[in-house]
Write an enzyme that holds these catalytic residues in place. Sequence first.
Site, mmCIF file in Angstrom:
data_model
loop_
_atom_site.group_PDB
_atom_site.id
_atom_site.type_symbol
_atom_site.label_atom_id
_atom_site.label_comp_id
_atom_site.label_asym_id
_atom_site.label_seq_id
_atom_site.Cartn_x
_atom_site.Cartn_y
_atom_site.Cartn_z
ATOM 1 N N ARG A 280 0.826 -1.217 0.000
ATOM 2 C CA ARG A 280 0.000 0.000 0.000
ATOM 3 C C ARG A 280 0.860 1.266 0.000
ATOM 4 O O ARG A 280 0.347 2.367 0.100
ATOM 5 C CB ARG A 280 -0.915 -0.010 1.216
ATOM 6 C CG ARG A 280 -1.926 -1.157 1.206
ATOM 7 C CD ARG A 280 -2.566 -1.335 2.571
ATOM 8 N NE ARG A 280 -3.418 -0.208 2.898
ATOM 9 C CZ ARG A 280 -3.765 0.122 4.140
ATOM 10 N NH1 ARG A 280 -3.280 -0.560 5.165
ATOM 11 N NH2 ARG A 280 -4.561 1.141 4.360
ATOM 12 N N HIS B 126 10.828 -5.296 15.785
ATOM 13 C CA HIS B 126 9.852 -6.062 16.571
ATOM 14 C C HIS B 126 9.435 -7.335 15.852
ATOM 15 O O HIS B 126 9.470 -8.423 16.414
ATOM 16 C CB HIS B 126 8.644 -5.181 16.876
ATOM 17 C CG HIS B 126 7.580 -5.872 17.667
ATOM 18 N ND1 HIS B 126 7.802 -6.358 18.938
ATOM 19 C CD2 HIS B 126 6.290 -6.174 17.380
ATOM 20 C CE1 HIS B 126 6.699 -6.914 19.402
ATOM 21 N NE2 HIS B 126 5.766 -6.824 18.469
ATOM 22 N N TYR C 270 -8.675 -3.467 16.719
ATOM 23 C CA TYR C 270 -8.572 -2.075 16.269
ATOM 24 C C TYR C 270 -8.318 -2.017 14.763
ATOM 25 O O TYR C 270 -8.966 -1.254 14.041
ATOM 26 C CB TYR C 270 -7.436 -1.371 17.020
ATOM 27 C CG TYR C 270 -7.167 0.024 16.495
ATOM 28 C CD1 TYR C 270 -7.838 1.112 17.012
ATOM 29 C CD2 TYR C 270 -6.251 0.232 15.449
ATOM 30 C CE1 TYR C 270 -7.609 2.388 16.517
ATOM 31 C CE2 TYR C 270 -6.024 1.497 14.947
ATOM 32 C CZ TYR C 270 -6.701 2.569 15.493
ATOM 33 O OH TYR C 270 -6.484 3.825 14.982
#
Length: 343
Positions: free
Chosen positions: A136, A149, A186
């Site tokens: 994107r 991470h 979320y």
Amino acid sequence: MALVVKYIVDGYHDLMDNKSDPRVNDWFLMSSPFYTLGICLGYVYIVKVLGPKFMESRKPFELKTLLIFYNLFQVIFSSWLFYESCVAGWLTHYSYRCQPVDYSRTPLAMRMVRGCWWYYISKFTEFLDTFFFVLRKKYDHVSTLHVIHHGVMPMSVWFGVKFTPGGHSTFFGFLNTFVHIIMYSYYLLAALGPRYQRYLWWKKYLTAIQMVQFILVMVHAFQLLFIDCNYPKAFVWWIGMHAVMFYFLFSNFYKETYNRNQARKEAKAAAAKAAALNGKPQNGVHQNGVEKNGSQKIGICFTSQTALYEHSSNTNGVKSVTNGYTSEETKTLRNRAFVPNGN
């Protein structure tokens, strides 16, 4: 030199063959750490080099439907992993003070082992988060924190599954899967579109929840340095230091993203207020609605302001228009819309 190499190789084989958990030796990707290491390095290369190069001359992909199903899958997957960690130990018989690894093959012990392995696999499915950002063209999301991470976690979890699939350190997975339920919920709402934006006011609290998670892991892990527990101290440091590293990374991200953004908004609001009081332009627009564009001023006089520009009762050269007037001469300023000459 040959003796040093032989010593290292023999030590490695002894560690992998004799010190590891034999229950997982034949499981997918568990025979050697190098498979996982190769996948992690490949992930970093794809998201930092190959992916951006592939997208360089392409338009961003929408992926809305795919993102909805992906995030829904992650919510369900994380919920199942959390449930398994609860039933197999953390909400049943596990101690939060000291929990050794059960290396037996009892159904409950093996349930925890399988849960640990599936948690390890989930770290690979999370690579898709970054792949979607690249497709994107949201490269600002592919931050150093994000890549570290996601790139480190599979390797870290691999050692846990290989040597301690159960017991004290699985507290991290127990908390992490719960946090991921919230996080992917979320993302799911965000992927559903603008009509759900009003439910997303709690975005910044996601990072705060993750930071609390790392603090809890640190406290839980390092307590074993002060009490006697039949659990490998090496893994106490391994898990604890990971929590410390991620806490400071996420803390720095929180400060940069939310605290500085808030400071910028407050400073901008204060500047706008001061400009309004002093009658100065705000973002190039004067208080009377005149915008500067080089040496020319272009403005709109609203109905309530028309009287301010009535300098003459002479109507010569004035054409009637709908809801107002325009003047052919810039000196006869009876305009609703005007373009004055000069500065």
